[in-house]
Design an enzyme around this catalytic site. Structure first.
Site, PDB file in Angstrom:
ATOM      1  N   ASP A 179      12.364  12.452 -22.153  1.00 20.98           N
ATOM      2  CA  ASP A 179      11.255  12.153 -23.195  1.00 20.98           C
ATOM      3  C   ASP A 179      11.798  12.045 -24.299  1.00 20.98           C
ATOM      4  O   ASP A 179      12.214  12.612 -25.134  1.00 20.98           O
ATOM      5  CB  ASP A 179      10.305  13.148 -22.912  1.00 20.98           C
ATOM      6  CG  ASP A 179       9.097  13.307 -21.661  1.00 20.98           C
ATOM      7  OD1 ASP A 179       9.292  12.325 -21.132  1.00 20.98           O
ATOM      8  OD2 ASP A 179       8.526  14.310 -21.289  1.00 20.98           O
ATOM      9  N   LEU A 192       0.903  -1.161  -0.034  1.00 21.49           N
ATOM     10  CA  LEU A 192       0.082   0.173   0.111  1.00 21.49           C
ATOM     11  C   LEU A 192       0.815   1.056   0.057  1.00 21.49           C
ATOM     12  O   LEU A 192       0.303   2.332   0.610  1.00 21.49           O
ATOM     13  CB  LEU A 192      -0.876  -0.007   1.189  1.00 21.49           C
ATOM     14  CG  LEU A 192      -1.980  -1.103   1.064  1.00 21.49           C
ATOM     15  CD1 LEU A 192      -2.960  -1.174   2.497  1.00 21.49           C
ATOM     16  CD2 LEU A 192      -2.742  -1.165  -0.003  1.00 21.49           C
ATOM     17  N   TYR A 226      15.163   3.370 -13.924  1.00 21.23           N
ATOM     18  CA  TYR A 226      13.819   2.610 -13.848  1.00 21.23           C
ATOM     19  C   TYR A 226      13.777   1.635 -14.976  1.00 21.23           C
ATOM     20  O   TYR A 226      13.475   0.447 -14.773  1.00 21.23           O
ATOM     21  CB  TYR A 226      12.616   3.620 -14.207  1.00 21.23           C
ATOM     22  CG  TYR A 226      11.251   3.062 -14.556  1.00 21.23           C
ATOM     23  CD1 TYR A 226      10.801   2.041 -13.785  1.00 21.23           C
ATOM     24  CD2 TYR A 226      10.577   3.407 -15.864  1.00 21.23           C
ATOM     25  CE1 TYR A 226       9.614   1.434 -13.850  1.00 21.23           C
ATOM     26  CE2 TYR A 226       9.362   2.560 -16.163  1.00 21.23           C
ATOM     27  CZ  TYR A 226       9.103   1.609 -15.200  1.00 21.23           C
ATOM     28  OH  TYR A 226       7.678   1.106 -15.518  1.00 21.23           O
ATOM     29  N   PHE A 280       3.218  -6.978 -10.101  1.00 25.75           N
ATOM     30  CA  PHE A 280       3.146  -5.585 -10.797  1.00 25.75           C
ATOM     31  C   PHE A 280       3.933  -4.654  -9.948  1.00 25.75           C
ATOM     32  O   PHE A 280       3.971  -3.424  -9.967  1.00 25.75           O
ATOM     33  CB  PHE A 280       1.678  -5.346 -10.768  1.00 25.75           C
ATOM     34  CG  PHE A 280       0.677  -5.855 -11.649  1.00 25.75           C
ATOM     35  CD1 PHE A 280       0.698  -5.439 -12.950  1.00 25.75           C
ATOM     36  CD2 PHE A 280       0.062  -7.043 -11.209  1.00 25.75           C
ATOM     37  CE1 PHE A 280      -0.192  -6.189 -13.946  1.00 25.75           C
ATOM     38  CE2 PHE A 280      -0.701  -7.731 -12.339  1.00 25.75           C
ATOM     39  CZ  PHE A 280      -0.780  -7.193 -13.465  1.00 25.75           C
ATOM     40  N   GLY A 286      -0.159   1.679  -3.674  1.00 25.69           N
ATOM     41  CA  GLY A 286      -1.558   1.161  -4.151  1.00 25.69           C
ATOM     42  C   GLY A 286      -2.679   1.717  -2.807  1.00 25.69           C
ATOM     43  O   GLY A 286      -2.260   2.428  -2.147  1.00 25.69           O
TER      44      GLY A 286
HETATM   45  N1  UDP Z   1       3.081  15.320 -20.644  1.00 24.98           N
HETATM   46  C1  UDP Z   1       3.050  16.570 -20.567  1.00 24.98           C
HETATM   47  N2  UDP Z   1       2.317  17.192 -19.610  1.00 24.98           N
HETATM   48  C2  UDP Z   1       2.000  16.243 -18.278  1.00 24.98           C
HETATM   49  C3  UDP Z   1       2.275  14.861 -18.228  1.00 24.98           C
HETATM   50  C4  UDP Z   1       3.126  14.508 -19.480  1.00 24.98           C
HETATM   51  O1  UDP Z   1       3.147  17.090 -21.567  1.00 24.98           O
HETATM   52  O2  UDP Z   1       1.404  16.877 -17.365  1.00 24.98           O
HETATM   53  C5  UDP Z   1       3.830  14.668 -21.766  1.00 24.98           C
HETATM   54  C6  UDP Z   1       5.056  14.017 -21.534  1.00 24.98           C
HETATM   55  O3  UDP Z   1       6.309  14.979 -21.540  1.00 24.98           O
HETATM   56  C7  UDP Z   1       5.257  13.112 -22.395  1.00 24.98           C
HETATM   57  C8  UDP Z   1       3.828  12.531 -22.586  1.00 24.98           C
HETATM   58  O4  UDP Z   1       3.131  13.424 -22.111  1.00 24.98           O
HETATM   59  O5  UDP Z   1       5.996  13.283 -23.610  1.00 24.98           O
HETATM   60  C9  UDP Z   1       3.316  11.110 -22.153  1.00 24.98           C
HETATM   61  O6  UDP Z   1       3.773  11.190 -20.860  1.00 24.98           O
HETATM   62  P1  UDP Z   1       3.550  10.465 -19.652  1.00 24.98           P
HETATM   63  O7  UDP Z   1       4.181  10.816 -18.152  1.00 24.98           O
HETATM   64  O8  UDP Z   1       1.852  10.199 -19.247  1.00 24.98           O
HETATM   65  O9  UDP Z   1       4.218   8.818 -19.849  1.00 24.98           O
HETATM   66  P2  UDP Z   1       5.562   8.481 -20.161  1.00 24.98           P
HETATM   67  O10 UDP Z   1       5.619   8.227 -21.676  1.00 24.98           O
HETATM   68  O11 UDP Z   1       6.420   9.618 -19.725  1.00 24.98           O
HETATM   69  O12 UDP Z   1       5.648   7.100 -19.512  1.00 24.98           O
END
Ligand code: UDP
Length: 323
Positions: free
Chosen positions: A279, A33, A141, A73, A36
């Site tokens: 990213d 938890l 990660y 998970f 979770g």
């Molecule tokens: N993103 C964004 N604003 C937010 C959260 C995420 O612009 O508040 C963008 C982030 O930079 C990435 C995409 O959305 O390009 C997906 O991000 P998320 O964290 O959902 O998943 P990730 O692909 O990082 O696992």
């Protein structure tokens, strides 16, 4: 079957437990938890509040629940946090994972389904990303999940453990009961929907100068129920393997926000911000292998259907589970 869902109070684990129970399986959940939520535990499941760090208790739960298979998970899953605190990631995702594997062996449990990630690949050389592409994670990660995949392979080879590792792309959406509620929410869709609900003033768009048609990052959003279905299919094969899991489609950050506006009928103000560290511009899965070998087919292929399910859930739980 009897299944132990480790991390079954979290976002993906809760939906998997729900679907397993709907299919008539007997389910036990182990969760500490920390991430979770008690309210995300399906009341039909038996619950053990425990931490994988505690080897003796983990083994006693495995013996007590005597599952046919374990779904794993329980992990730390934030890229940014892993760059600040790698120790937490290697401890939770690798060391505690080994505790679980050793308990499986000691209790005679033959099979594990593992929750992996596309972060094991790092920035791809080409798209879509299939299982033959090199694994070059760029954060602790992704490295921790890749390390555990390698450990799984050795446990398979040496101890005969059967396993399936599913590398998810961007899990999104909700089932009728369970949805996405992280204590620290960094994911795009829940953050956009919180703005739609008036819980946040605006959504931030991280980077508008990427080499993509609208300048924002493209991701492969996969519905949580389709992910859960893949886990259930994975129980039915005796073969061990690694599978990528997405819909093969790509949506940009701007497209996601626009779709949330359409689904919610709300304005959703946005602010353009600099890029977020780490990213990659585009991540899109090839799921051909899992379709071919396990017969998996996504039911929710449109972004709109995924967002509609998330929007329903967020309206029912505007402040998440703890409210
Ligand atoms: N993103 C964004 N604003 C937010 C959260 C995420 O612009 O508040 C963008 C982030 O930079 C990435 C995409 O959305 O390009 C997906 O991000 P998320 O964290 O959902 O998943 P990730 O692909 O990082 O696992």
């Amino acid at each position: 079957m009897k299944i132990l869902v480790v991390g079954g109070a979290g976002y993906i684990g809760s939906v998997c437990a729900e679907l397993l129970l709907d299919d008539g399986n007997e389910v036990a959940i182990l969760d500490n938890l920390s991430e979770g939520h008690r309210r995300a535990i399906d009341p039909r499941a038996k619950f053990f509040e425990a931490d994988l760090e505690d080897r003796a208790r983990t083994l006693s739960i495995l013996r007590d629940s005597a599952p046919d298979a374990v779904m794993h998970f329980a992990a730390s899953a934030l890229v940014g946090e892993s760059m600040a605190n790698p120790s937490k990631y290697f401890r939770n995702n690798v060391a505690n994972g080994i505790n679980l594997l050793d308990a499986l062996l000691a209790a005679g449990v033959p099979r594990l389904i593992f929750s992996s990630t596309c972060a094991i690949f790092g920035p791809p050389e080409r798209l879509p990303i299939d299982e033959t592409m090199p694994t070059r994670p760029i954060n602790p990660y992704g490295e921790s999940k890749l390390t555990f995949e390698k450990i799984l392979q050795w446990y398979g080879q040496i101890h005969g453990l059967q396993f399936v590792s599913l590398r998810y792309f961007n899990a999104a959406g909700a089932s009728a009961k369970f949805g996405e509620d992280h204590r620290l929410e960094t994911h795009l869709i829940p953050n956009v929907l919180k703005v739609a609900l008036g819980e946040k003033p605006h959504v931030e768009i991280f980077g508008t100068d990427y080499d993509t048609p609208d300048g924002t990052c493209i991701r492969d959003y996969i519905h949580i129920v389709d992910l859960a279905r893949a886990h259930i299919l994975a129980l039915k094969t005796e073969k061990s393997g690694f599978y990528n899991l997405g819909t093969g489609g790509g949506s940009s950050v701007r497209e996601v926000i626009e779709c949330c506006r359409k689904v919610s009928g709300r304005g959703i103000p946005s602010l353009e911000k600099p890029r977020r560290a780490g990213d990659p511009p585009r991540l899109i899965a090839s799921s051909e292998k899992i379709k071919r070998e396990l017969g998996w087919r996504p039911q929710f292929e449109s972004l709109q259907a995924i967002i509609e399910s998330a929007w329903k859930w967020h309206q029912n739980f505007p402040r998440g589970y703890e409210d």
